[in-house]
Design an enzyme around this catalytic site. Structure first.
Site, PDB file in Angstrom:
ATOM      1  N   SER A   9       0.834  -1.205   0.000  1.00  0.00           N
ATOM      2  CA  SER A   9       0.000   0.000   0.000  1.00  0.00           C
ATOM      3  C   SER A   9       0.865   1.250   0.000  1.00  0.00           C
ATOM      4  O   SER A   9       2.026   1.219   0.402  1.00  0.00           O
ATOM      5  CB  SER A   9      -0.914  -0.002   1.231  1.00  0.00           C
ATOM      6  OG  SER A   9      -1.583   1.226   1.377  1.00  0.00           O
ATOM      7  N   HIS A  10       0.268   2.349  -0.427  1.00  0.00           N
ATOM      8  CA  HIS A  10       0.947   3.642  -0.343  1.00  0.00           C
ATOM      9  C   HIS A  10       0.996   4.155   1.097  1.00  0.00           C
ATOM     10  O   HIS A  10       1.792   5.035   1.409  1.00  0.00           O
ATOM     11  CB  HIS A  10       0.229   4.680  -1.214  1.00  0.00           C
ATOM     12  CG  HIS A  10       0.428   4.462  -2.679  1.00  0.00           C
ATOM     13  ND1 HIS A  10      -0.087   3.382  -3.362  1.00  0.00           N
ATOM     14  CD2 HIS A  10       1.107   5.196  -3.607  1.00  0.00           C
ATOM     15  CE1 HIS A  10       0.254   3.460  -4.634  1.00  0.00           C
ATOM     16  NE2 HIS A  10       0.982   4.547  -4.815  1.00  0.00           N
ATOM     17  N   SER A  11       0.140   3.631   1.945  1.00  0.00           N
ATOM     18  CA  SER A  11       0.021   4.118   3.315  1.00  0.00           C
ATOM     19  C   SER A  11       0.306   2.996   4.307  1.00  0.00           C
ATOM     20  O   SER A  11      -0.378   1.960   4.306  1.00  0.00           O
ATOM     21  CB  SER A  11      -1.385   4.669   3.566  1.00  0.00           C
ATOM     22  OG  SER A  11      -1.617   4.880   4.942  1.00  0.00           O
ATOM     23  N   SER A  71       0.260   2.138  -9.020  1.00  0.00           N
ATOM     24  CA  SER A  71       1.707   2.242  -8.865  1.00  0.00           C
ATOM     25  C   SER A  71       2.242   1.204  -7.882  1.00  0.00           C
ATOM     26  O   SER A  71       3.392   0.749  -8.010  1.00  0.00           O
ATOM     27  CB  SER A  71       2.110   3.646  -8.411  1.00  0.00           C
ATOM     28  OG  SER A  71       1.411   4.028  -7.252  1.00  0.00           O
TER      29      SER A  71
END
Length: 240
Positions: A9-11, A71
């Site tokens: 995940s991005h977070s 991404s």
């Protein structure tokens, strides 16, 4: 060993929260965040994902990776291209991040193979697309056996006693119990081994559910599942 999951995940906070949620339903499964950048910022990092996958492979026979955005998918695909030794042991799921992780975690908890855990994640996206089967309206708890050509069909009706109904924890507990019986079973028309299908029933406290199984051991399996539901999953006092 159960198949491990990596949440790309991005977070980091998002991945940690999802790992906690899925872990409540699959306590024996390694669910590892592979999220954020090396310095703790929002984004994805090849190094972070690689380290998470390596941890997963150290704890399990295989790893299914779920990614939150495009991404992140690209980052995971890059890692798969670089790490030849992961071949056959690490798979990237084309699945919704939350629903896929929950479904995969429960499948892994049930002892599913790498391919089966991957399939559970990828099938999760369609679980809520169709309307859930309606719960039975009858208020009586009853059981019948309908003789078939080679096997018996056993059906029972049971009331959901816990006030919050089949929320995540009891749904996962129920799915594991059904899987443990080894008997094909539906609950409210849903696959009894699928936590997402059970959640999609929207069965609240007081709802009536039809439990149906067929084959060798069907009677004992239905009785065990009915007992679990009637017991309120430990959330209500036992009947006296």
């Amino acid at each position: 060993m159960a198949i491990a999951l990596v949440l790309a995940s991005h977070s980091a906070l998002l991945a940690q929260g999802l790992a906690e949620l899925a872990g409540q339903m699959a306590p024996d499964v390694a669910i590892l965040p592979g999220a954020g950048t090396m310095d703790g910022e929002l984004g994805t990092s090849l190094d972070v994902v690689q380290r998470a996958v390596e941890r997963g492979l150290a704890e399990a026979d295989g790893v299914v990776v779920l990614a939150d955005l495009g991404s992140a998918v690209l980052t995971v695909e890059s890692a798969l291209e670089i790490e030849d030794e992961w071949s056959g042991r690490v798979r990237l799921a084309d699945a919704p991040f939350v629903e896929g992780a929950v479904a995969a975690a429960v499948a892994s908890q049930q002892g599913a193979s790498l391919d089966a855990v991957l399939a559970a994640a990828e099938e999760a996206g369609g679980t809520f697309a169709a309307s859930a089967p309606a719960a039975a309206e009858s208020t009586a708890v009853a059981s019948t056996v309908q003789p078939g050509a080679t096997t018996d069909l056993v059906t029972a009706h049971v009331t959901v006693r816990n006030p919050l109904g089949l929320h995540a924890r009891p749904a996962a507990q129920l799915a594991r119990a059904v899987a443990d019986t080894g008997v094909p079973m539906t609950i409210g028309g849903a696959d009894g081994t699928s936590v997402l299908q059970l959640l999609a029933l929207g069965a609240t406290g007081g709802a009536q559910l039809e439990v149906t199984a067929r084959g060798t051991g069907a009677r004992a399996a239905v009785d065990a599942v009915v007992g679990l539901i009637e017991g309120g999953f430990g959330e209500v006092p036992a009947r006296t």
